[in-house]
Write an enzyme that holds these catalytic residues in place. Structure first.
Site, PDB file in Angstrom:
ATOM      1  N   GLY A  22       0.485  -7.238 -10.350  1.00  0.00           N
ATOM      2  CA  GLY A  22       1.295  -7.936  -9.354  1.00  0.00           C
ATOM      3  C   GLY A  22       2.224  -7.049  -8.560  1.00  0.00           C
ATOM      4  N   LYS A  23       1.904  -5.750  -8.451  1.00  0.00           N
ATOM      5  CA  LYS A  23       2.772  -4.835  -7.693  1.00  0.00           C
ATOM      6  C   LYS A  23       2.949  -5.267  -6.251  1.00  0.00           C
ATOM      7  CE  LYS A  23       0.601  -0.976  -8.090  1.00  0.00           C
ATOM      8  NZ  LYS A  23      -0.552  -1.489  -8.841  1.00  0.00           N
ATOM      9  N   VAL A  51       2.594  -8.243  -4.789  1.00  0.00           N
ATOM     10  CA  VAL A  51       3.403  -9.457  -4.651  1.00  0.00           C
ATOM     11  C   VAL A  51       4.868  -9.148  -4.953  1.00  0.00           C
ATOM     12  CG1 VAL A  51       3.794 -11.786  -5.522  1.00  0.00           C
ATOM     13  CG2 VAL A  51       1.465 -10.975  -5.130  1.00  0.00           C
ATOM     14  N   LYS A  89       2.667   2.383   1.668  1.00  0.00           N
ATOM     15  CA  LYS A  89       1.631   2.531   0.646  1.00  0.00           C
ATOM     16  C   LYS A  89       1.067   3.944   0.820  1.00  0.00           C
ATOM     17  CE  LYS A  89      -1.389   0.556  -2.339  1.00  0.00           C
ATOM     18  NZ  LYS A  89      -1.087  -0.214  -3.541  1.00  0.00           N
ATOM     19  N   ASP A 116      -3.640  -4.710   0.662  1.00  0.00           N
ATOM     20  CA  ASP A 116      -2.282  -4.708   0.112  1.00  0.00           C
ATOM     21  C   ASP A 116      -1.225  -4.663   1.210  1.00  0.00           C
ATOM     22  OD1 ASP A 116      -3.471  -4.754  -2.343  1.00  0.00           O
ATOM     23  OD2 ASP A 116      -2.838  -2.747  -2.955  1.00  0.00           O
ATOM     24  N   GLY A 172       3.035   2.223  -5.265  1.00  0.00           N
ATOM     25  CA  GLY A 172       2.033   3.142  -5.781  1.00  0.00           C
ATOM     26  C   GLY A 172       0.666   2.504  -5.937  1.00  0.00           C
ATOM     27  N   ALA A 173      -0.279   3.306  -6.408  1.00  0.00           N
ATOM     28  CA  ALA A 173      -1.645   2.846  -6.663  1.00  0.00           C
ATOM     29  C   ALA A 173      -1.874   2.838  -8.165  1.00  0.00           C
ATOM     30  CB  ALA A 173      -2.650   3.766  -5.973  1.00  0.00           C
TER      31      ALA A 173
END
EC number: 6.3.3.3
Length: 225
Positions: A14-15, A17, A37, A46, A106-107
């Site tokens: 949920g990063k 959101v 991002k 995203d 981040g990813a």
């Protein structure tokens, strides 16, 4: 100006959101917000989702690799090179502005390789001298995953800005209820928000109103104080 990095204890926690919710809460307080991002794999969903939910217009992806894989794998398969993490840091600093908040999502997790020479989001945080907000879950196994992420930050003296539960069900099971309590009590790290499951399906105005309720206003305001 303030730069805050957002990571997760894993992928799919949920990063995006959580980033959108914090951005929306900050915008509602009159804070100028930019979302970055550094690395995206697959489509640019995203960044678009953050913009749609939060209303932030300054949303930028530094580099995108075509397949939805780990950055190093996606870049390699496409015959592309990973950016240097100092290049990433320079680009992020250029986005930041006085009195503004720059959120950097981040990813995957904290130690996923996203830049050349094996550099990770933790390395980026160290170069930027920026704190990291950790998005986690309330599911079984979260206490171990959260502890590992917090330890990885602490070992390099990277400050943690808090925890966010990225998706909490309306009808949690026993493990989820207890984990929510333990996340708040076990690590000495404040839980900044618990985001209801399905929040991303809300209309943007409703999402923004929810976001204001999720995050303590004083904490949000203090990010740029």
């Amino acid at each position: 100006m303030t730069i805050l990095l957002v990571t997760g204890t894993s992928t799919g926690v949920g990063k995006t959101v959580a980033t959108a919710a914090l951005a929306a809460a900050a915008v509602r307080q009159g804070i100028d917000v930019t979302v970055c991002k550094p690395v995206q794999t697959g489509d640019d969903h995203d960044a678009g989702e953050v913009a749609r939910l939060s209303g932030v217009t300054r949303v930028q992806t530094l580099v995108r690799y075509p397949e939805p894989l780990a950055p190093v794998a996606s870049a390699s398969r496409a015959g592309l090179e990973l950016l240097d993490h100092t290049q990433m840091a320079t680009a992020i600093v250029a986005l930041d502005r006085p009195g503004a908040l720059t959120l950097v999502e981040g990813a995957g997790g904290l130690l996923v390789e996203l830049a050349a020479d094996g550099k990770t989001l933790r390395d980026l945080a160290m170069v930027l001298d920026a704190p990291v907000l950790v998005v986690t879950t309330a599911d079984l196994g979260t206490l171990n995953h959260t502890a590992l992420t917090l330890e990885a930050l602490a070992v390099q003296s990277v400050p943690c800005a808090g925890l966010v539960v990225g998706s909490f069900p309306a009808e949690p099971d026993l493990a989820q209820r207890l984990n929510r309590e333990n996340l708040a009590n076990q690590f000495g790290t404040p839980v900044r928000a618990v985001i209801p499951e399905g929040a991303a399906r809300l209309m943007p105005p409703v999402f923004a109103e929810l976001s204001i309720e999720l995050f303590e206003p004083q904490w949000v305001a203090g990010l740029v104080a």
